[in-house]
Design a protein around this motif. Structure first.
Motif, PDB file in Angstrom:
ATOM      1  N   GLN A 178      -5.633 -16.257  30.320  1.00 54.36           N
ATOM      2  CA  GLN A 178      -6.168 -17.613  30.362  1.00 54.36           C
ATOM      3  C   GLN A 178      -7.019 -17.901  29.131  1.00 54.36           C
ATOM      4  O   GLN A 178      -6.948 -18.985  28.542  1.00 54.36           O
ATOM      5  N   ASN A 179      -7.809 -16.918  28.708  1.00 55.61           N
ATOM      6  CA  ASN A 179      -8.690 -17.123  27.552  1.00 55.61           C
ATOM      7  C   ASN A 179      -7.927 -17.352  26.257  1.00 55.61           C
ATOM      8  O   ASN A 179      -8.414 -18.040  25.354  1.00 55.61           O
ATOM      9  N   ILE A 180      -6.721 -16.770  26.147  1.00 59.11           N
ATOM     10  CA  ILE A 180      -5.968 -16.919  24.899  1.00 59.11           C
ATOM     11  C   ILE A 180      -4.924 -18.026  24.965  1.00 59.11           C
ATOM     12  O   ILE A 180      -4.339 -18.379  23.940  1.00 59.11           O
ATOM     13  N   SER A 181      -4.684 -18.585  26.163  1.00 60.24           N
ATOM     14  CA  SER A 181      -3.608 -19.575  26.283  1.00 60.24           C
ATOM     15  C   SER A 181      -4.045 -20.904  26.882  1.00 60.24           C
ATOM     16  O   SER A 181      -3.242 -21.830  26.954  1.00 60.24           O
ATOM     17  N   SER A 182      -5.323 -21.023  27.293  1.00 60.62           N
ATOM     18  CA  SER A 182      -5.794 -22.246  27.935  1.00 60.62           C
ATOM     19  C   SER A 182      -6.910 -22.890  27.131  1.00 60.62           C
ATOM     20  O   SER A 182      -7.651 -22.214  26.406  1.00 60.62           O
ATOM     21  N   THR A 183      -7.028 -24.193  27.281  1.00 61.09           N
ATOM     22  CA  THR A 183      -8.142 -24.901  26.641  1.00 61.09           C
ATOM     23  C   THR A 183      -9.422 -24.652  27.423  1.00 61.09           C
ATOM     24  O   THR A 183      -9.392 -24.196  28.578  1.00 61.09           O
ATOM     25  N   ALA A 184     -10.543 -24.971  26.795  1.00 59.53           N
ATOM     26  CA  ALA A 184     -11.832 -24.816  27.464  1.00 59.53           C
ATOM     27  C   ALA A 184     -11.884 -25.668  28.727  1.00 59.53           C
ATOM     28  O   ALA A 184     -12.423 -25.247  29.756  1.00 59.53           O
ATOM     29  N   GLU A 185     -11.335 -26.857  28.659  1.00 60.19           N
ATOM     30  CA  GLU A 185     -11.341 -27.728  29.841  1.00 60.19           C
ATOM     31  C   GLU A 185     -10.508 -27.136  30.966  1.00 60.19           C
ATOM     32  O   GLU A 185     -10.891 -27.171  32.140  1.00 60.19           O
ATOM     33  N   ASP A 186      -9.369 -26.549  30.621  1.00 58.92           N
ATOM     34  CA  ASP A 186      -8.532 -25.903  31.639  1.00 58.92           C
ATOM     35  C   ASP A 186      -9.262 -24.718  32.270  1.00 58.92           C
ATOM     36  O   ASP A 186      -9.163 -24.484  33.480  1.00 58.92           O
ATOM     37  N   ARG A 187      -9.979 -23.962  31.441  1.00 55.89           N
ATOM     38  CA  ARG A 187     -10.723 -22.831  31.972  1.00 55.89           C
ATOM     39  C   ARG A 187     -11.822 -23.300  32.928  1.00 55.89           C
ATOM     40  O   ARG A 187     -12.083 -22.681  33.962  1.00 55.89           O
ATOM     41  N   TYR A 188     -12.464 -24.410  32.554  1.00 59.00           N
ATOM     42  CA  TYR A 188     -13.506 -24.966  33.413  1.00 59.00           C
ATOM     43  C   TYR A 188     -12.921 -25.440  34.749  1.00 59.00           C
ATOM     44  O   TYR A 188     -13.462 -25.145  35.815  1.00 59.00           O
ATOM     45  N   LEU A 189     -11.800 -26.146  34.693  1.00 61.47           N
ATOM     46  CA  LEU A 189     -11.159 -26.620  35.917  1.00 61.47           C
ATOM     47  C   LEU A 189     -10.723 -25.461  36.800  1.00 61.47           C
ATOM     48  O   LEU A 189     -10.858 -25.507  38.026  1.00 61.47           O
ATOM     49  N   SER A 190     -10.222 -24.395  36.171  1.00 60.85           N
ATOM     50  CA  SER A 190      -9.820 -23.214  36.924  1.00 60.85           C
ATOM     51  C   SER A 190     -11.026 -22.568  37.603  1.00 60.85           C
ATOM     52  O   SER A 190     -10.950 -22.123  38.753  1.00 60.85           O
ATOM     53  N   PHE A 191     -12.157 -22.528  36.876  1.00 57.33           N
ATOM     54  CA  PHE A 191     -13.378 -21.963  37.456  1.00 57.33           C
ATOM     55  C   PHE A 191     -13.813 -22.776  38.672  1.00 57.33           C
ATOM     56  O   PHE A 191     -14.145 -22.209  39.716  1.00 57.33           O
ATOM     57  N   ILE A 192     -13.802 -24.099  38.558  1.00 57.05           N
ATOM     58  CA  ILE A 192     -14.204 -24.957  39.667  1.00 57.05           C
ATOM     59  C   ILE A 192     -13.258 -24.788  40.849  1.00 57.05           C
ATOM     60  O   ILE A 192     -13.682 -24.763  42.017  1.00 57.05           O
ATOM     61  N   GLU A 193     -11.978 -24.634  40.543  1.00 58.02           N
ATOM     62  CA  GLU A 193     -10.986 -24.497  41.607  1.00 58.02           C
ATOM     63  C   GLU A 193     -11.116 -23.159  42.330  1.00 58.02           C
ATOM     64  O   GLU A 193     -11.009 -23.093  43.560  1.00 58.02           O
ATOM     65  N   ASN A 194     -11.341 -22.098  41.569  1.00 59.16           N
ATOM     66  CA  ASN A 194     -11.353 -20.751  42.158  1.00 59.16           C
ATOM     67  C   ASN A 194     -12.739 -20.276  42.586  1.00 59.16           C
ATOM     68  O   ASN A 194     -12.856 -19.396  43.439  1.00 59.16           O
ATOM     69  N   TYR A 195     -13.774 -20.839  41.955  1.00 56.58           N
ATOM     70  CA  TYR A 195     -15.132 -20.387  42.257  1.00 56.58           C
ATOM     71  C   TYR A 195     -16.052 -21.578  42.540  1.00 56.58           C
ATOM     72  O   TYR A 195     -17.166 -21.647  42.038  1.00 56.58           O
ATOM     73  N   SER A 196     -15.557 -22.507  43.342  1.00 54.60           N
ATOM     74  CA  SER A 196     -16.329 -23.718  43.622  1.00 54.60           C
ATOM     75  C   SER A 196     -17.690 -23.395  44.242  1.00 54.60           C
ATOM     76  O   SER A 196     -18.673 -24.106  44.027  1.00 54.60           O
ATOM     77  N   HIS A 197     -17.746 -22.294  44.993  1.00 51.86           N
ATOM     78  CA  HIS A 197     -19.005 -21.906  45.640  1.00 51.86           C
ATOM     79  C   HIS A 197     -20.043 -21.404  44.637  1.00 51.86           C
ATOM     80  O   HIS A 197     -21.214 -21.266  44.978  1.00 51.86           O
ATOM     81  N   LEU A 198     -19.612 -21.129  43.395  1.00 50.20           N
ATOM     82  CA  LEU A 198     -20.551 -20.667  42.377  1.00 50.20           C
ATOM     83  C   LEU A 198     -20.998 -21.784  41.432  1.00 50.20           C
ATOM     84  O   LEU A 198     -22.001 -21.630  40.733  1.00 50.20           O
ATOM     85  N   ALA A 199     -20.262 -22.884  41.424  1.00 51.38           N
ATOM     86  CA  ALA A 199     -20.497 -23.929  40.427  1.00 51.38           C
ATOM     87  C   ALA A 199     -21.917 -24.477  40.475  1.00 51.38           C
ATOM     88  O   ALA A 199     -22.528 -24.748  39.433  1.00 51.38           O
ATOM     89  N   ASN A 200     -22.469 -24.652  41.674  1.00 50.87           N
ATOM     90  CA  ASN A 200     -23.827 -25.186  41.797  1.00 50.87           C
ATOM     91  C   ASN A 200     -24.860 -24.097  42.053  1.00 50.87           C
ATOM     92  O   ASN A 200     -26.050 -24.386  42.189  1.00 50.87           O
ATOM     93  N   ARG A 201     -24.384 -22.879  42.117  1.00 45.07           N
ATOM     94  CA  ARG A 201     -25.283 -21.757  42.398  1.00 45.07           C
ATOM     95  C   ARG A 201     -25.764 -21.084  41.122  1.00 45.07           C
ATOM     96  O   ARG A 201     -26.902 -20.584  41.059  1.00 45.07           O
ATOM     97  N   LEU A 202     -24.917 -21.066  40.113  1.00 45.80           N
ATOM     98  CA  LEU A 202     -25.235 -20.359  38.881  1.00 45.80           C
ATOM     99  C   LEU A 202     -25.809 -21.309  37.837  1.00 45.80           C
ATOM    100  O   LEU A 202     -25.402 -22.468  37.755  1.00 45.80           O
ATOM    101  N   PRO A 203     -26.728 -20.823  37.007  1.00 42.91           N
ATOM    102  CA  PRO A 203     -27.217 -21.648  35.891  1.00 42.91           C
ATOM    103  C   PRO A 203     -26.078 -22.005  34.952  1.00 42.91           C
ATOM    104  O   PRO A 203     -25.116 -21.249  34.781  1.00 42.91           O
ATOM    105  N   GLN A 204     -26.183 -23.169  34.341  1.00 42.13           N
ATOM    106  CA  GLN A 204     -25.141 -23.648  33.438  1.00 42.13           C
ATOM    107  C   GLN A 204     -24.907 -22.683  32.291  1.00 42.13           C
ATOM    108  O   GLN A 204     -23.770 -22.500  31.833  1.00 42.13           O
TER     109      GLN A 204
END
Length: 203
Positions: A151-177
């Motif tokens: 993912q890091n070598i084939s996806s854009t930063a926005e795609d990586r962010y969307l993937s993080f929100i999709e897979n780790y939604s429970h962490l999005a508001n828990r972790l510091p930016q």
């Protein structure tokens, strides 16, 4: 509540985790109680420092840990987060018994159940079922790391962010930016811009 009752409560999530993989018998459950030790790490406390040998596999009961590397320029690169019912270890150092090139510390006050290298070898011998369980854990960790590298070598930063929100939604508001940005390999400022776009996960 006495100390033994507290330890049993802390052990239950780990026993439940093992049960979902491979059901344990009474003797095997007793081995878990004997070999896994409860440990509290305060926020910002090291579980493992770079240069030390990783001596434990850690199962998070409560809290959040991170595995990371600080490069020569002082930049932090987060490899892995671990929250409740997740595992964390520097597997290369743990199995090779060589100094770690990464560190693990606590982002929150964190309770873990940990087993040492020596005790893990012992439990393999006493109950071979655990050999299979930990092989599955390591295989899953390897597959997850491969997917992230791809993912890091084939996806854009926005795609990586969307993937993080999709897979780790429970962490999005828990972790510091800053921590999320480090995990995604972007700056906190760029992450802020992505968030401000109010994009939603792909369906």
């Amino acid at each position: 509540m006495n100390k033994d009752e507290l330890i049993q409560i802390q052990l239950q999530p780990l026993l439940d985790y093992f049960q979902k993989l491979i059901p344990l018998n009474t003797v095997e459950k007793e081995l878990v109680s004997s070999f896994f030790k409860s440990r509290l790490y305060r926020k910002r406390q090291y579980v493992l420092q770079e240069g030390d040998v990783c001596n434990h596999f850690n199962f998070v009961v409560r809290g959040c840990l991170r595995l990371y590397k600080v490069d020569d320029k002082g930049n932090t690169h987060i490899i892995h987060f671990a929250v409740e019912n997740w595992w964390i270890s520097e597997i290369g150092s743990f199995h090779s018994r060589k100094p770690s090139e990464m560190s693990i510390d606590a982002l929150e006050d964190t309770i873990v159940l940990q087993i040492s290298y020596e005790d893990l070898i012992t439990i393999y011998k006493q109950a071979p079922k655990f050999d299979k369980i930990f092989r599955v854990l390591i295989e899953n960790s390897y597959v997850s790391l491969q997917k992230r590298m791809l993912q890091n070598i084939s996806s854009t930063a926005e795609d990586r962010y969307l993937s993080f929100i999709e897979n780790y939604s429970h962490l999005a508001n828990r972790l510091p930016q800053t921590q999320i940005a480090s995990f995604l390999g972007i700056t906190p400022e760029f992450l802020s811009r992505l968030r401000n776009k109010q994009v939603s996960p792909k369906s």
